[in-house]
Design a protein around this motif. Structure first.
Motif, short mmCIF file in Angstrom:
data_model
loop_
_atom_site.label_atom_id
_atom_site.label_comp_id
_atom_site.label_asym_id
_atom_site.label_seq_id
_atom_site.Cartn_x
_atom_site.Cartn_y
_atom_site.Cartn_z
N ASN A 104 0.85 -1.20 0.00
CA ASN A 104 0.00 0.00 0.00
C ASN A 104 0.88 1.24 0.00
OD1 ASN A 104 -1.69 -2.16 1.97
ND2 ASN A 104 -2.88 -1.21 0.32
N ASN A 105 0.64 2.14 0.93
CA ASN A 105 1.39 3.39 0.99
C ASN A 105 2.49 3.33 2.05
OD1 ASN A 105 -0.54 4.91 -0.81
ND2 ASN A 105 -1.92 4.36 0.86
N ARG A 106 3.57 4.04 1.79
CA ARG A 106 4.65 4.19 2.76
C ARG A 106 4.97 5.68 2.90
NH1 ARG A 106 9.65 0.55 1.20
NH2 ARG A 106 9.72 2.13 -0.44
N ILE A 107 5.39 6.07 4.10
CA ILE A 107 5.62 7.49 4.39
C ILE A 107 7.00 7.68 5.00
CG2 ILE A 107 4.91 9.42 5.87
CD1 ILE A 107 2.03 8.52 5.46
N ALA A 108 7.71 8.70 4.50
CA ALA A 108 9.00 9.11 5.06
C ALA A 108 8.92 10.60 5.38
CB ALA A 108 10.14 8.83 4.09
N VAL A 109 9.77 11.05 6.30
CA VAL A 109 9.78 12.47 6.70
C VAL A 109 11.21 13.00 6.70
CG1 VAL A 109 9.18 14.16 8.47
CG2 VAL A 109 7.71 12.16 8.12
N ILE A 110 11.40 14.15 6.07
CA ILE A 110 12.69 14.84 6.07
C ILE A 110 12.49 16.19 6.75
CG2 ILE A 110 14.40 16.01 4.61
CD1 ILE A 110 13.93 13.80 2.53
N LYS A 111 13.38 16.52 7.67
CA LYS A 111 13.38 17.84 8.31
C LYS A 111 14.61 18.61 7.82
CE LYS A 111 15.17 18.34 12.29
NZ LYS A 111 15.48 18.17 13.73
N TYR A 112 14.43 19.92 7.65
CA TYR A 112 15.58 20.69 7.18
C TYR A 112 15.59 22.10 7.76
CZ TYR A 112 12.87 23.69 4.05
OH TYR A 112 11.99 24.64 3.55
N SER A 113 16.77 22.66 7.81
CA SER A 113 17.00 24.09 8.07
C SER A 113 18.29 24.41 7.33
CB SER A 113 17.07 24.39 9.56
OG SER A 113 18.08 23.61 10.20
N ARG A 114 19.43 24.53 8.06
CA ARG A 114 20.71 24.73 7.37
C ARG A 114 21.21 23.46 6.70
NH1 ARG A 114 21.82 25.11 12.78
NH2 ARG A 114 21.95 27.38 12.64
N SER A 115 20.71 22.31 7.16
CA SER A 115 21.00 21.01 6.55
C SER A 115 19.69 20.23 6.49
CB SER A 115 22.06 20.26 7.36
OG SER A 115 21.59 20.00 8.66
N ALA A 116 19.74 19.05 5.89
CA ALA A 116 18.54 18.21 5.77
C ALA A 116 18.86 16.80 6.23
CB ALA A 116 18.04 18.20 4.33
N GLN A 117 17.95 16.20 6.97
CA GLN A 117 18.18 14.84 7.42
C GLN A 117 16.88 14.03 7.38
OE1 GLN A 117 19.50 17.38 9.49
NE2 GLN A 117 17.66 17.80 10.68
N ILE A 118 17.01 12.74 7.12
CA ILE A 118 15.85 11.85 7.11
C ILE A 118 15.48 11.53 8.56
CG2 ILE A 118 14.97 9.60 6.40
CD1 ILE A 118 17.04 9.70 4.10
N GLU A 119 14.31 11.95 8.98
CA GLU A 119 13.84 11.68 10.34
C GLU A 119 13.10 10.34 10.41
OE1 GLU A 119 14.40 13.36 13.04
OE2 GLU A 119 15.30 15.18 12.24
N ILE A 120 12.36 10.02 9.35
CA ILE A 120 11.60 8.76 9.29
C ILE A 120 11.78 8.18 7.90
CG2 ILE A 120 9.33 7.67 9.49
CD1 ILE A 120 8.50 10.08 11.23
N ASN A 121 12.22 6.94 7.83
CA ASN A 121 12.38 6.28 6.54
C ASN A 121 11.07 5.58 6.16
OD1 ASN A 121 13.67 5.24 4.22
ND2 ASN A 121 15.60 5.09 5.35
N PHE A 122 11.08 4.87 5.05
CA PHE A 122 9.87 4.22 4.57
C PHE A 122 9.51 2.95 5.32
CE2 PHE A 122 10.96 6.39 0.41
CZ PHE A 122 9.84 7.22 0.40
N ASP A 123 10.23 2.62 6.39
CA ASP A 123 10.06 1.33 7.04
C ASP A 123 9.10 1.34 8.23
OD1 ASP A 123 11.68 2.85 8.62
OD2 ASP A 123 13.35 1.45 8.69
N THR A 124 8.46 2.49 8.51
CA THR A 124 7.49 2.55 9.60
C THR A 124 6.10 2.36 9.02
OG1 THR A 124 8.91 4.11 10.81
CG2 THR A 124 6.62 3.93 11.54
N LEU A 125 5.51 1.18 9.25
CA LEU A 125 4.27 0.81 8.56
C LEU A 125 3.09 0.64 9.52
CD1 LEU A 125 5.77 -1.79 6.05
CD2 LEU A 125 5.28 0.64 5.68
N ASN A 126 3.23 1.13 10.74
CA ASN A 126 2.16 1.11 11.72
C ASN A 126 1.78 2.55 12.07
OD1 ASN A 126 1.51 1.36 14.84
ND2 ASN A 126 0.83 -0.69 14.22
#
Length: 204
Positions: A104-126
């Protein structure tokens, strides 16, 4: 600031000892001028490519979909802690409308300001785990390097997205990037790779 702002109708502001042109709330920079941000119904997002409000995936309609969705969240100093928290709440609430799963669907989250980092990858499915992870993202402050956030999203999609899923980027920011030309270049790369992109202005 020692130099006048070159963006029409914008103000020159000091953010963490960096001077940047900033449009007033509800407006964004476009070709050296401040333009009013589009507003959409609560169950729709603004699609930059189509230049109109659309319903993304199965949001609010109950239709099945297979999307790899990347939320990009602005954590720069101009956003402020209160509006950053509201942004997290919005992302958590919208995420509940998508059925999660490997097929189905997968969700990832990136946060950024002066740099960018992956906070949540596509592996959280609950949904409960995803909401908890979203609400635990910390506010960072700093400048607005939207170009780095888009590059991070493109890299994440190219390395982790499924071949049979539609990639979607939901970009959330309160204003113009500190590197406008670089951001435009990265946005062009999104379009070239047929990544469906939505932009949301962070306001009060």
């Amino acid at each position: 600031a020692s130099k006048p702002c070159t963006v029409r109708d914008a103000e020159c502001r000091n953010v963490d000892n960096f001077f940047e042109c900033e449009c007033e709330e509800g407006y964004f920079e476009d070709e050296n001028r401040c333009v009013k941000e589009p507003t959409c119904p609560s169950n729709q997002l603004f699609n930059e490519r189509r230049e109109r409000c659309t319903v993304p995936g199965d949001l609010g309609e109950g239709c099945s979909s297979k999307l790899d969705i990347v939320f990009i969240i602005d954590g720069s100093g101009s956003v402020g802690r209160k509006r950053f928290q509201k942004t997290l709440e919005f992302v958590a609430e919208v995420s509940k409308e998508f059925q999660l799963g490997t097929d189905n669907n997968r969700i990832a989250v990136i946060k950024y300001s002066r740099s960018a980092q992956i906070e949540i990858n596509f592996d959280t499915l609950n949904h409960d785990d995803l909401e908890a992870a979203i609400m635990n993202i910390e506010y960072e402050k700093g400048t607005t390097r939207s170009d780095r956030a888009i590059r991070k999203a493109i890299n994440l999609i190219s390395t982790s997205a499924r071949a049979d899923a539609d990639p979607v980027v939901v970009f959330m920011t309160d204003g113009a990037s500190n590197k406008f030309r670089a951001t435009v270049k990265r946005a062009d790369e999104l379009r070239e790779q047929n990544i469906q992109t939505y932009a949301i202005g962070i306001g009060k």
